[in-house]
Every structure is written in structure tokens, then in C-alpha cells.
Design an enzyme around this catalytic site. Structure first.
Site, PDB file in Angstrom:
ATOM      1  N   GLU A 168       0.865  -1.136   0.069  1.00 21.68           N
ATOM      2  CA  GLU A 168      -0.101  -0.217   0.057  1.00 21.68           C
ATOM      3  C   GLU A 168       1.003   1.278  -0.023  1.00 21.68           C
ATOM      4  O   GLU A 168       2.008   1.316   0.401  1.00 21.68           O
ATOM      5  CB  GLU A 168      -0.940   0.033   1.217  1.00 21.68           C
ATOM      6  CG  GLU A 168      -1.655  -1.247   1.365  1.00 21.68           C
ATOM      7  CD  GLU A 168      -2.667  -1.195   2.572  1.00 21.68           C
ATOM      8  OE1 GLU A 168      -3.656  -1.856   2.447  1.00 21.68           O
ATOM      9  OE2 GLU A 168      -2.452  -0.705   3.733  1.00 21.68           O
ATOM     10  N   CYS A 222       3.477   8.694   1.432  1.00 23.63           N
ATOM     11  CA  CYS A 222       3.914   7.410   2.230  1.00 23.63           C
ATOM     12  C   CYS A 222       4.077   5.856   1.592  1.00 23.63           C
ATOM     13  O   CYS A 222       3.091   5.565   1.094  1.00 23.63           O
ATOM     14  CB  CYS A 222       2.969   7.395   3.602  1.00 23.63           C
ATOM     15  SG  CYS A 222       3.718   6.074   4.726  1.00 23.63           S
ATOM     16  N   CYS A 239       6.102  -7.024   6.692  1.00 25.23           N
ATOM     17  CA  CYS A 239       7.210  -6.601   7.702  1.00 25.23           C
ATOM     18  C   CYS A 239       7.688  -7.729   8.447  1.00 25.23           C
ATOM     19  O   CYS A 239       7.092  -8.515   8.984  1.00 25.23           O
ATOM     20  CB  CYS A 239       6.822  -5.285   8.421  1.00 25.23           C
ATOM     21  SG  CYS A 239       8.342  -4.642   9.357  1.00 25.23           S
ATOM     22  N   CYS A 298       6.530  -5.796  15.590  1.00 24.33           N
ATOM     23  CA  CYS A 298       5.918  -5.063  16.573  1.00 24.33           C
ATOM     24  C   CYS A 298       4.593  -5.111  16.848  1.00 24.33           C
ATOM     25  O   CYS A 298       3.655  -5.136  15.877  1.00 24.33           O
ATOM     26  CB  CYS A 298       6.400  -3.492  15.941  1.00 24.33           C
ATOM     27  SG  CYS A 298       8.195  -3.199  15.635  1.00 24.33           S
ATOM     28  N   CYS A 352       1.674  -2.909  15.374  1.00 25.59           N
ATOM     29  CA  CYS A 352       1.572  -2.508  14.142  1.00 25.59           C
ATOM     30  C   CYS A 352       0.721  -3.840  13.308  1.00 25.59           C
ATOM     31  O   CYS A 352       1.211  -4.710  13.286  1.00 25.59           O
ATOM     32  CB  CYS A 352       3.039  -2.325  13.708  1.00 25.59           C
ATOM     33  SG  CYS A 352       2.875  -1.887  11.743  1.00 25.59           S
ATOM     34  N   CYS A 361      -0.652   5.479  10.292  1.00 25.03           N
ATOM     35  CA  CYS A 361       0.532   4.613  10.810  1.00 25.03           C
ATOM     36  C   CYS A 361       0.208   3.354  11.479  1.00 25.03           C
ATOM     37  O   CYS A 361      -0.685   3.336  12.241  1.00 25.03           O
ATOM     38  CB  CYS A 361       1.474   5.394  11.727  1.00 25.03           C
ATOM     39  SG  CYS A 361       1.717   6.983  11.228  1.00 25.03           S
TER      40      CYS A 361
HETATM   41  N1  SAH Z   1       9.539  -0.096  10.028  1.00 27.75           N
HETATM   42  C1  SAH Z   1       9.657   1.292  10.145  1.00 27.75           C
HETATM   43  C2  SAH Z   1       8.713   1.911   9.004  1.00 27.75           C
HETATM   44  C3  SAH Z   1       7.441   1.817   9.277  1.00 27.75           C
HETATM   45  S1  SAH Z   1       7.257   3.519   9.775  1.00 27.75           S
HETATM   46  C4  SAH Z   1       9.549   1.918  11.417  1.00 27.75           C
HETATM   47  O1  SAH Z   1       8.942   1.256  12.162  1.00 27.75           O
HETATM   48  O2  SAH Z   1      10.058   3.081  11.743  1.00 27.75           O
HETATM   49  C5  SAH Z   1       5.396   3.575  10.424  1.00 27.75           C
HETATM   50  C6  SAH Z   1       5.480   4.316  11.755  1.00 27.75           C
HETATM   51  O3  SAH Z   1       4.184   4.237  12.356  1.00 27.75           O
HETATM   52  C7  SAH Z   1       6.825   3.942  12.826  1.00 27.75           C
HETATM   53  O4  SAH Z   1       6.873   4.891  13.727  1.00 27.75           O
HETATM   54  C8  SAH Z   1       5.801   2.846  13.632  1.00 27.75           C
HETATM   55  O5  SAH Z   1       6.315   2.257  14.762  1.00 27.75           O
HETATM   56  C9  SAH Z   1       4.456   3.563  13.685  1.00 27.75           C
HETATM   57  N2  SAH Z   1       3.277   2.694  14.193  1.00 27.75           N
HETATM   58  C10 SAH Z   1       3.312   1.504  13.865  1.00 27.75           C
HETATM   59  N3  SAH Z   1       2.021   1.098  14.181  1.00 27.75           N
HETATM   60  C11 SAH Z   1       1.231   2.213  14.893  1.00 27.75           C
HETATM   61  C12 SAH Z   1       0.068   2.343  15.250  1.00 27.75           C
HETATM   62  N4  SAH Z   1      -0.830   1.089  15.410  1.00 27.75           N
HETATM   63  N5  SAH Z   1      -0.202   3.543  15.681  1.00 27.75           N
HETATM   64  C13 SAH Z   1       0.707   4.572  15.464  1.00 27.75           C
HETATM   65  N6  SAH Z   1       1.884   4.384  15.172  1.00 27.75           N
HETATM   66  C14 SAH Z   1       2.224   3.106  14.579  1.00 27.75           C
END
Ligand code: SAH
Length: 367
Positions: A107, A120, A127, A131, A134, A359
Site C-alpha cells: 500500500e 507514504c 514486515c 512490532c 502494528c 501509521c
Molecule cells: N519499519 C519502519 C517503517 C514503518 S513507519 C519503522 O518502524 O519506523 C511506521 C511508523 O508508524 C513507525 O514509527 C511505527 O512504529 C508507527 N506505528 C506502527 N504502528 C502504529 C500504530 N498502531 N499507531 C501509531 N503508530 C504506529
């Protein structure tokens, strides 16, 4: 004759077909010569693709009609098919679900503001970082995206901007690209770096975006951060910290068991030293998990005095997770404590929550 058994069907190709955007300027010239055309055709092709955002041979009037189709077929294959588009904020935010040549889904999200347009992009389908808050992390990794698959997300967004006429005052060019879609960009390093070059090389070699307007966001892969720092680029680094202490970060960002908070932040400060760029520390605020005042103070002590700012992201809900965004009062208190330490702090104006485009919500579900 009986039908061939399935094992004789064409094997799945492991890699997407080669595309102009996979190649740097010198590689393009070599490839065009190998194809049997003069080297200067690579510049013509680059002008059409990066300059005019076009892959249509009909418009390549500077190329003899007899070779246009063949050239476009060889260097500008269609890599992405839009399977679904959803918008919100009165068309200002739009998520596209793409299907790659092998059926893989990923996406991108286009966000329009009065003075800028941010795209974005995904760097991987799925991935591998796992985490737990996410949605992408819950799927596991399908595969790395190719350089051209990354660049095409931006080119497609840029093309869409030339077609749409949204109401109100909005910028018309993609000005910013953030590697904050699906995937961990530094786990797909060579392709992501080549994509950064394609995005930022001046036309006709690339799209001519400002390096400063490109943000690479990482969970904190320390060797990747150091490698990026050594590239001589001015791109912005964002580090997804989410906890200032190892005990909690081990659970929120599992790769923390490999590179601890102190190591990740040390790499971030090296990046700031080498590039002179202010690093962005990302912190998703999760109710009763990482939003306590003492964690704000600890984070403040770690970041103060550094070339860095903290970007707080109220947690976006994901399916199957009990976690929730911190209440406004806790968020305000967290901001206040960080600022009291002298740390520049912002709260992300999250777009796209209604369309699972914010995000951490990208799961590439066909709906
Ligand atoms: N893998 C990279 C790129 C993804 S960026 C990274 O982790 O930085 C996506 C951003 O959104 C990251 O800062 C991630 O931690 C954050 N993110 C992931 N899940 C989220 C959620 N449920 N709510 C808000 N931010 C989130």
C-alpha cells in the site's frame, strides 16, 4: 492430449521484471546499448518517465516510431496494478492497495496539504519486525519490493495529482516522501537506497525531490543507520523508539533484543553528527503502556541537548489489539514534560485513520 500437470506451469518469477527505475544513469545507458539502441535513448526514456511521468510509447515523439513500443516494453513494464483506492478528508488523503507482478499486495498513502504533498511508501510487502502494535508487523514479511516498485508508488501518486481537481487550496506536486508504509526500509537497504537516489536525482535522471524532504523511518537497525549516514545524503532519519527503557522496548519493538535503546540512540546521534540533519524520534503513545510521566522524563533526559525532536503519534487502533491511544490529558502531560526538558516535541496530525491508512494500519487487505 492431457493437460500438463501444474508442476510444468511457468515457475513463479522471483523478481519483478526490470524497469528503468531500477537502474542508475550509467546502468541505463549500458542496458539501452545492450538492447541495441544508441546510449542517448536512455536519456530520452528517462525524460519521459521521470520528467513527464509517462510510460506511454505513443507520446515518445523523439524516438523513432518503430522502436518506441519495443523500448517501452523492455524498460517501462507495468509493475503495479491498483486493486483498491480509498479516500477520506474530502479526497485529501488517499490510500492505494497495489498488486505486484506476482500477486503480492502492498500500500501507499497520498496526503495533500495546502503547501505540500506527502507520499507514504512501502519498502516491503509485509514486515519482519513483528512490532505487536502494528498491523503490518502482524503479517510477517512477504518480500522486499524492488527499487522500481518503490519509485512507481511515487510516480503513480504524482500522476494522480495532475489529474485530480480537489476543492480548496492544495499543492499539486509530490514534495515529500516518507518510508513509513509497510516494511522496514533498512532491511531492504540496497533497493531503498537506490529508490532514494531515483527520487532525489535531478531530472531527467530522477524525480528531483529535495533530499531533505525524504524521510527514512527505521525500528533501529544500527548497521543500516550507520551505512545511511555514510552515503553523503541529506535525507531525514526517523527512529521508531516507542519506549525509553529496554525492558518495555524489548516487547514493543522486538528487534530491541538485538540493538538496545542506548545503541540505537547512539547511532541516531552519529547520523545527526555526520549529516547535520535533525533526527526524528517517533513515539506512539499507548494508554497505560508507555505514556507514564516517568517515561516522559527518561525520554527527555535521553534526547535533550541532541540534534533531535520527538514526534508523538497517538496510537492508531489495529485489529485484534487491546491497546489504545493515550487519553488527551496523558498526551498533554507527556508533551509538557518533554518540553520542560527542552526537547522539541510535536504530536503527529494523523491522517487516514478511517481508511486504515494511518501509521501502523497498513495490512493491504482487499475489501
Ligand atoms: N519499519 C519502519 C517503517 C514503518 S513507519 C519503522 O518502524 O519506523 C511506521 C511508523 O508508524 C513507525 O514509527 C511505527 O512504529 C508507527 N506505528 C506502527 N504502528 C502504529 C500504530 N498502531 N499507531 C501509531 N503508530 C504506529
Amino acid at each position: 492430449m492431457t493437460a500438463l500437470p501444474l508442476v510444468f506451469a511457468a515457475p513463479r518469477r522471483a523478481r519483478p521484471p526490470r524497469h528503468l527505475a531500477d537502474l542508475g544513469p550509467a546502468e541505463r545507458r549500458a542496458a539501452v546499448v545492450e538492447f541495441g539502441e544508441p546510449a542517448y535513448r536512455s536519456r530520452q526514456l528517462s525524460h519521459h518517465y521521470f520528467g513527464r511521468l509517462s510510460a506511454d510509447p505513443a507520446g515518445m515523439t523523439d524516438v523513432p516510431a518503430a522502436v518506441r513500443e519495443r523500448l517501452a516494453g523492455a524498460f517501462l513494464p507495468e509493475l503495479l496494478t491498483a486493486v483498491r483506492e480509498v479516500s477520506c478528508d474530502g479526497e485529501l488523503t488517499r490510500k492505494t492497495v497495489w498488486r505486484g507482478f506476482d500477486g503480492t499486495l502492498f500500500e501507499s498513502v497520498l496526503m495533500r496539504y495546502p503547501d505540500r504533498v506527502t507520499l507514504c511508501v512501502s519498502s516491503q510487502a509485509g514486515c519482519g519486525m513483528a512490532c505487536p502494535f502494528c498491523a503490518t508487523g502482524q503479517q510477517g514479511l512477504t518480500r522486499n519490493l524492488s527499487t522500481a516498485e518503490i519509485v512507481e508508488q511515487v510516480v503513480a501518486g504524482a500522476r494522480a495529482l495532475t489529474r485530480d481537481e480537489p476543492a480548496g487550496e492544495v499543492a499539486r506536486r509530490v514534495s515529500h516522501v516518507v518510508f513509513m508504509g509497510m516494511g522496514e526500509p533498512l532491511a531492504n537497504y540496497p533497493r531503498v537506497l537506490a529508490a532514494v537516489r531515483r527520487l532525489t536525482d535531478p531530472a531527467p535522471d530522477g524525480l528531483g525531490l529535495s533530499q531533505r524532504h525524504v524521510t527514512v523511518s527505521t525500528v533501529g537497525l544500527v548497521p543500516g543507520i550507520d551505512r545511511l549516514a555514510a552515503e553523503g545524503l541529506q535525507v531525514t532519519l526517523a527512529v521508531s523508539l516507542h519506549a525509553p527503557d529496554d525492558e518495555l522496548r524489548d516487547t514493543l519493538v522486538p528487534v530491541n533484543t538485538r540493538w538496545k535503546v542506548a545503541e540505537v540512540l547512539a547511532a541516531a546521534w552519529r547520523y545527526a553528527d555526520v549529516t547535520g540533519r535533525r533526527v526524528s524520534i517517533e513515539y506512539a503513545l499507548i494508554r497505560d503502556v508507555n505514556d507514564q510521566p516517568w517515561r516522559a522524563d527518561l525520554l527527555g533526559r535521553l534526547v535533550r541537548g541532541r540534534l533531535a525532536h520527538v514526534n508523538l503519534i497517538p496510537l492508531n487502533p489495529t485489529p485484534g489489539s487491546d491497546w489504545d491511544a493515550s487519553p488527551k490529558a496523558a498526551q498533554r502531560a507527556f508533551v509538557g514534560r518533554l518540553r520542560a526538558h527542552g526537547v522539541p516535541t510535536t504530536v503527529r496530525d494523523t491522517r487516514g485513520r478511517e481508511i486504515d491508512g494511518a501509521c501502523g494500519q497498513l495490512a493491504a487487505l482487499e475489501g
